[in-house]
Motif scaffolding. Structure first.
Motif, PDB file in Angstrom:
ATOM      1  N   GLY A 143      37.923 -34.331 -50.314  1.00  0.00           N
ATOM      2  CA  GLY A 143      37.475 -33.083 -50.904  1.00  0.00           C
ATOM      3  C   GLY A 143      36.643 -33.243 -52.158  1.00  0.00           C
ATOM      4  N   GLN A 144      36.325 -34.486 -52.560  1.00  0.00           N
ATOM      5  CA  GLN A 144      35.551 -34.702 -53.786  1.00  0.00           C
ATOM      6  C   GLN A 144      34.097 -34.285 -53.594  1.00  0.00           C
ATOM      7  OE1 GLN A 144      35.717 -38.699 -55.260  1.00  0.00           O
ATOM      8  NE2 GLN A 144      35.212 -38.101 -57.339  1.00  0.00           N
ATOM      9  N   LYS A 145      33.521 -33.722 -54.648  1.00  0.00           N
ATOM     10  CA  LYS A 145      32.145 -33.226 -54.589  1.00  0.00           C
ATOM     11  C   LYS A 145      31.163 -34.378 -54.780  1.00  0.00           C
ATOM     12  CE  LYS A 145      30.611 -30.952 -58.107  1.00  0.00           C
ATOM     13  NZ  LYS A 145      30.407 -29.896 -59.108  1.00  0.00           N
ATOM     14  N   ILE A 146      30.220 -34.505 -53.860  1.00  0.00           N
ATOM     15  CA  ILE A 146      29.175 -35.529 -53.912  1.00  0.00           C
ATOM     16  C   ILE A 146      27.840 -34.823 -54.134  1.00  0.00           C
ATOM     17  CG2 ILE A 146      28.010 -37.396 -52.681  1.00  0.00           C
ATOM     18  CD1 ILE A 146      30.556 -37.820 -51.076  1.00  0.00           C
ATOM     19  N   GLU A 147      27.117 -35.257 -55.139  1.00  0.00           N
ATOM     20  CA  GLU A 147      25.811 -34.664 -55.458  1.00  0.00           C
ATOM     21  C   GLU A 147      24.714 -35.697 -55.180  1.00  0.00           C
ATOM     22  OE1 GLU A 147      23.435 -32.467 -59.154  1.00  0.00           O
ATOM     23  OE2 GLU A 147      25.445 -33.311 -59.437  1.00  0.00           O
ATOM     24  N   ILE A 148      23.673 -35.244 -54.500  1.00  0.00           N
ATOM     25  CA  ILE A 148      22.553 -36.112 -54.124  1.00  0.00           C
ATOM     26  C   ILE A 148      21.352 -35.773 -55.007  1.00  0.00           C
ATOM     27  CG2 ILE A 148      21.069 -36.888 -52.243  1.00  0.00           C
ATOM     28  CD1 ILE A 148      23.208 -35.889 -50.301  1.00  0.00           C
ATOM     29  N   LYS A 149      20.771 -36.808 -55.591  1.00  0.00           N
ATOM     30  CA  LYS A 149      19.571 -36.642 -56.409  1.00  0.00           C
ATOM     31  C   LYS A 149      18.490 -37.598 -55.905  1.00  0.00           C
ATOM     32  CE  LYS A 149      22.145 -35.371 -60.591  1.00  0.00           C
ATOM     33  NZ  LYS A 149      22.390 -35.685 -62.025  1.00  0.00           N
ATOM     34  N   PHE A 150      17.246 -37.274 -56.225  1.00  0.00           N
ATOM     35  CA  PHE A 150      16.116 -38.089 -55.796  1.00  0.00           C
ATOM     36  C   PHE A 150      15.322 -38.533 -57.023  1.00  0.00           C
ATOM     37  CE2 PHE A 150      17.149 -35.815 -51.967  1.00  0.00           C
ATOM     38  CZ  PHE A 150      16.838 -36.700 -50.949  1.00  0.00           C
TER      39      PHE A 150
END
Length: 887
Positions: free
Chosen positions: A576-583
């Motif tokens: 359930g951990q939040k994963i954030e994707i950046k470029f």
């Protein structure tokens, strides 16, 4: 006080008078005022007596004056104190009056408050009595209804009626809403007449927006679905709200709860069970409700879990550690775990005075997990040999009257070598060992392992750390040592047995336990980036468990993502951990996509998107556009604490470390986007040049010559003195084009550069004659003749306008414009129309002359006006017209 002062003053006055009388009686006034002179011995003796008496008198006078001054000062102070005392008395009286007023108001308020409270108590009593009566009536009705239902339930008809399998079934589907392979979102069953298909709206709720908090061992195994009443089509605003509320009340007061079936993707696991978390409408709290597996004939291949909520709301199926519920009686007993049959809890008679229920949860710790944590954390867990399950017991009280025994399994030390028994008799056994190396078990063998191992019993504290406890005793139950009896009267929240090397200390055992416990609640994952073979801009970013890596890659290839794969190293995330994707770099998403997603082991954690380059002119040295995808999570980060001064960080002294909540980058993967094939060079865009005609050679003539000339245009350019470099430039600009644009540009170049004073017609005709194009020479001459005629006509027209103005401005022209009209043969009717329309004399004169010009046509000339002026003997006007014609 004033009387005492008066008495004191009178006494001092009397004392002063007595002193003065004494001086007069002794005749000392003269002596006191006469200076002392030399006398004889007898007189000196007498003088001494007199001086002594005088000194006594002076002393008495001084003492009297001192007392008088002290009394005067005392009187003044007493007067000041008296004034202050009077003021204080006044203030005290005012304060007493104010206090009495406040006391009176307080008593009045207290009486009013007591009256209001009494009224409230009376109303509360009446309300409570009325509610009790309503509750009694409701309970009687409910008991009567239940009794009737109980009578009916015994019948087969009633059993069939309340069986959800016989209720109407409503299936709801959402497009692109499933995170796993399922053809629908949920199924609802209800008693006939409770609701219809269109009464309920089903939507998918994003996990990060649902406020769903998973516990350490929980795993989400379904979509999060919201069931809410549909708004009325013929009502809006308050009517729609009333309709929704009425449906909620109907569902809540239904004879039987709804049957909600959710598709799930839970794997088979004997240590876990499926529960449904439900958040009712208009509530912020999630609650767990019982659930069970269910099968429907129409959907045979799907996994379904059924729950029976008392209303609508938000639903989610969760995989949670299985909870066993037992109860001990006064006689004691023995119960076994349904997860692991070797684990049992037993107590002697009298351990509990009353029947005591309790629950038990078992979290297995596999040998594979133990081996993996030893490899990943060798510094912390190298001494670990095996682990028991993590046992959680929940009793009504944390202390028991008598100890209970918990038989806990823990794998024995399989690495400990076992010496085989040889066939040599006891007396003939050699003193030194001569066994072959194969006598030991497979694997490495160290002297430390031969010395044995050690067991550590640990308990979980309230702050989440494991510590070695001495409140519980443990003893082996068999020779093998894989069953341990834990005896205790204090029930911890959780307890755990670890088998380590014999030299492991308690502190090291606690470190091993906390490291392994943290590892058990994390998931080992890898990030994957793949691109489609036919469209590299279409990419997918996936976070997959390491154990499911091969299956995920095959699924992506089946979906068309066949390009080379970018794979990250193994990292840890929590359920359930939040994963954030950046470029970063020269690539970014080409559309709006959600780049924040939660991780779930059994659901798809992936993002599909199209990417595009940011700057197509950047990265010229690469054959592709390049960028990076970064994956971040939030967690505790250890940072250095430095002295708070103006020095640089390298020069500052470190004061220690602290843990702060910040983002952590788990991985960074390269993305390459092939550059497209270079496009063919587009024709140069040149600014349009507008040729300003100053003679017969204009833009139309140049275009006509461009169309008529052929390959001789280059020779013509030479005769027109166009430079060779300019001719070559024109030819380069029109490589694949016809000659006409090139010829036009050459002629335009010549026209723009030739001086104004030069006769362009003559130069052009000579050049055309030189290249043998006499036909075009005639065309240019005709164009010149036409231009001159047009120019003459324009000049005549302009001259007539100037002469018209001059005649209108001349006094004779204004006064005799009628005679001029008669000479010019302007009709009387036209002249009357002009006079009726215009009142100004000049306007009438000019309009009359314009009318004459329109009627005369080409015969209207300045000479005609000159002859008319001479005829009327307007000498001055005729002279001015002649000068204008001559000029």
């Amino acid at each position: 006080m004033s009387k005492a002062l008066e008495i004191t003053m009178n006494s001092l006055s009397k004392l002063n008078k007595r002193i003065i009388n004494k001086i007069e009686e002794e005749h000392l006034q003269t002596w006191l005022s006469t200076p002392i002179t030399s006398q004889d011995a007898s007189e000196q003796s007498k003088s001494r007596d007199l001086m002594a008496k005088a000194a006594e008198l002076r002393e008495a006078v001084a003492a009297s004056e001192l007392q008088f001054a002290a009394v005067t000062k005392l009187c003044a102070e007493m007067e000041v104190n008296t004034a202050e005392a009077q003021q204080m008395a006044i203030d005290a009286r005012i304060a007493a009056e104010e206090a009495a007023r406040k006391v009176e108001e307080a008593e009045k308020a207290a009486r009013e408050k007591a009256r209001i409270e009494e009224e409230k108590r009376q109303k509360a009593k009446e309300l409570e009595k009325r509610q009790q009566e309503e509750e009694r009536i409701r309970l009687e009705k409910e008991a009567k209804r239940k009794a009737e239902m109980a009578e009916l339930k015994g019948t087969p008809e009633e059993q069939e009626r309340i069986n959800p399998a016989n209720w109407p079934t409503y299936t709801y589907r959402l497009q692109n809403a499933n995170d796993f392979d399922a053809s629908y979102s949920c199924i609802i069953r209800a008693l006939p007449g409770v609701l219809a298909q269109d009464d309920v709206t089903v939507t998918k709720v994003h996990q990060l927006e649902s406020q769903l908090q998973l516990e350490n061992n929980d795993e989400l195994i379904s979509n999060i679905i919201q069931l809410k009443p549909s708004l009325s089509s013929d009502g809006d605003g308050d009517d729609a709200s009333i309709s929704s509320r009425s449906l909620e009340n109907i569902v809540a007061s239904s004879e039987e709860p709804l049957s909600v079936l959710l598709p799930h993707c839970a794997p088979r696991n004997t240590s876990k069970e499926i529960i449904v978390l439900w958040k009712p409408l208009h509530s912020l709290t999630w609650q767990a409700i019982d659930a069970k597996d269910c099968n429907i004939e129409s959907v045979k291949d799907a996994k379904l879990v059924e729950c029976r909520p008392t209303g609508l709301g938000v639903f989610a199926a969760v995989h949670r550690l299985k909870t066993d519920k037992f109860a001990f009686t006064k006689k004691g007993g023995k119960v076994f775990s349904t997860v692991d049959g070797r684990l049992c809890v037993q107590c002697r008679p009298g351990a509990f005075r009353v029947n005591t229920p309790f629950s038990m949860q078992i979290q297995p710790v596999e040998l594979a997990s133990v081996s993996d944590v030893k490899v990943r954390f060798p510094d912390e867990c190298s001494d670990l040999i095996s682990s028991s399950p993590i046992v959680s017991l929940q009793f009504p009280s944390s202390k028991l009257n008598r100890p209970i025994s918990i038989i806990t399994p823990i794998p024995a030390n399989s690495a400990k070598p076992k010496r085989p028994v040889t066939a040599v008799p006891e007396k003939e056994k050699p003193k030194s060992s001569s066994r072959p190396a194969s006598a030991f078990g497979l694997g490495s063998y160290s002297k430390e392992e031969e010395e044995g191992d050690n067991l550590h019993l640990l308990a979980l504290t309230n702050n989440g750390y494991w510590i070695v406890t001495d409140e519980m005793e443990y003893t082996p139950q068999n020779k093998k040592g894989d069953l341990i009896s834990v005896n205790t009267t204090v029930i911890p929240n959780k307890y755990w047995l670890l088998r380590t090397k014999a030299s492991t200390s308690s502190t090291k055992a606690e470190l091993i336990a906390n490291t392994l416990y943290d590892y058990l609640h994390k998931r080992v994952v890898q990030f994957i980036i793949k691109q489609k073979g036919d469209d590299p801009t279409d990419i997918v970013l996936v976070c997959t468990p390491t154990l499911k890596f091969d299956r995920t890659v095959r699924r992506l290839e089946d979906e068309g993502y066949s390009e080379a794969m970018k794979l990250s190293p193994e990292v840890f995330v929590r359920e359930g951990q939040k994963i954030e994707i950046k470029f970063r770099g020269n690539l970014q998403p080409d559309e709006d996509v959600d780049l924040v997603l939660p991780y779930n082991s059994h659901l798809k954690t992936q993002v599909n998107m199209y990417i595009a380059e940011i700057d197509k002119y950047a990265q010229k040295s690469f054959s592709s556009y390049r960028g990076f995808a970064q994956f971040y999570v939030e967690g505790l980060v250890t940072r250095e604490i430095y002295e708070d001064n103006d020095k640089k960080r390298g020069d500052r002294k470190s004061l220690g470390t602290e843990e702060v909540w910040d983002t952590i980058m788990l991985s960074e993967l390269l993305i390459s986007l092939p550059k497209p094939e270079p496009e063919a060079p587009k024709p140069l865009k040149k600014a349009k040049i507008n040729l300003v005609s100053e003679g017969p050679i204009d833009d139309n003539l140049l275009k006509q010559l461009s169309g008529d000339l052929g390959d001789e245009w280059k020779m013509l350019a030479t005769h027109l003195n166009v430079k060779k470099t300019r001719i070559q430039s024109i030819m380069r600009n029109h490589v694949n084009c016809e000659n006409e644009p090139a010829i036009y540009e050459m002629l335009l170049t010549w026209v723009k550069r030739v001086p104004r004073s030069l006769d362009k017609v003559k130069v052009l005709c000579d050049a055309l004659r030189a290249v043998g194009r006499l036909d075009l020479v005639e065309d240019v001459r005709d164009k010149e003749y036409d231009y001159k005629e047009l120019r003459a006509e324009q000049l005549k027209e302009n001259l007539l306008k100037v002469i018209f103005v001059k005649i209108a401005q001349h006094p004779a022209g204004l006064t005799r414009y009628g005679e001029i009209a008669a000479v010019l043969k302007v009709s009387d009717e036209e002249l009357r129309n002009i006079e009726n329309e215009y009142s100004n004399g000049r306007e009438r004169c000019i309009k009359m002359l314009e009318s004459w010009r329109n009627e005369a046509g080409e015969s209207a000339s300045p000479n005609t006006l000159l002859r008319a002026a001479k005829y009327l003997r307007l000498t001055d006007l005729a002279g001015e017209i002649r000068r204008m014609i001559t000029y």
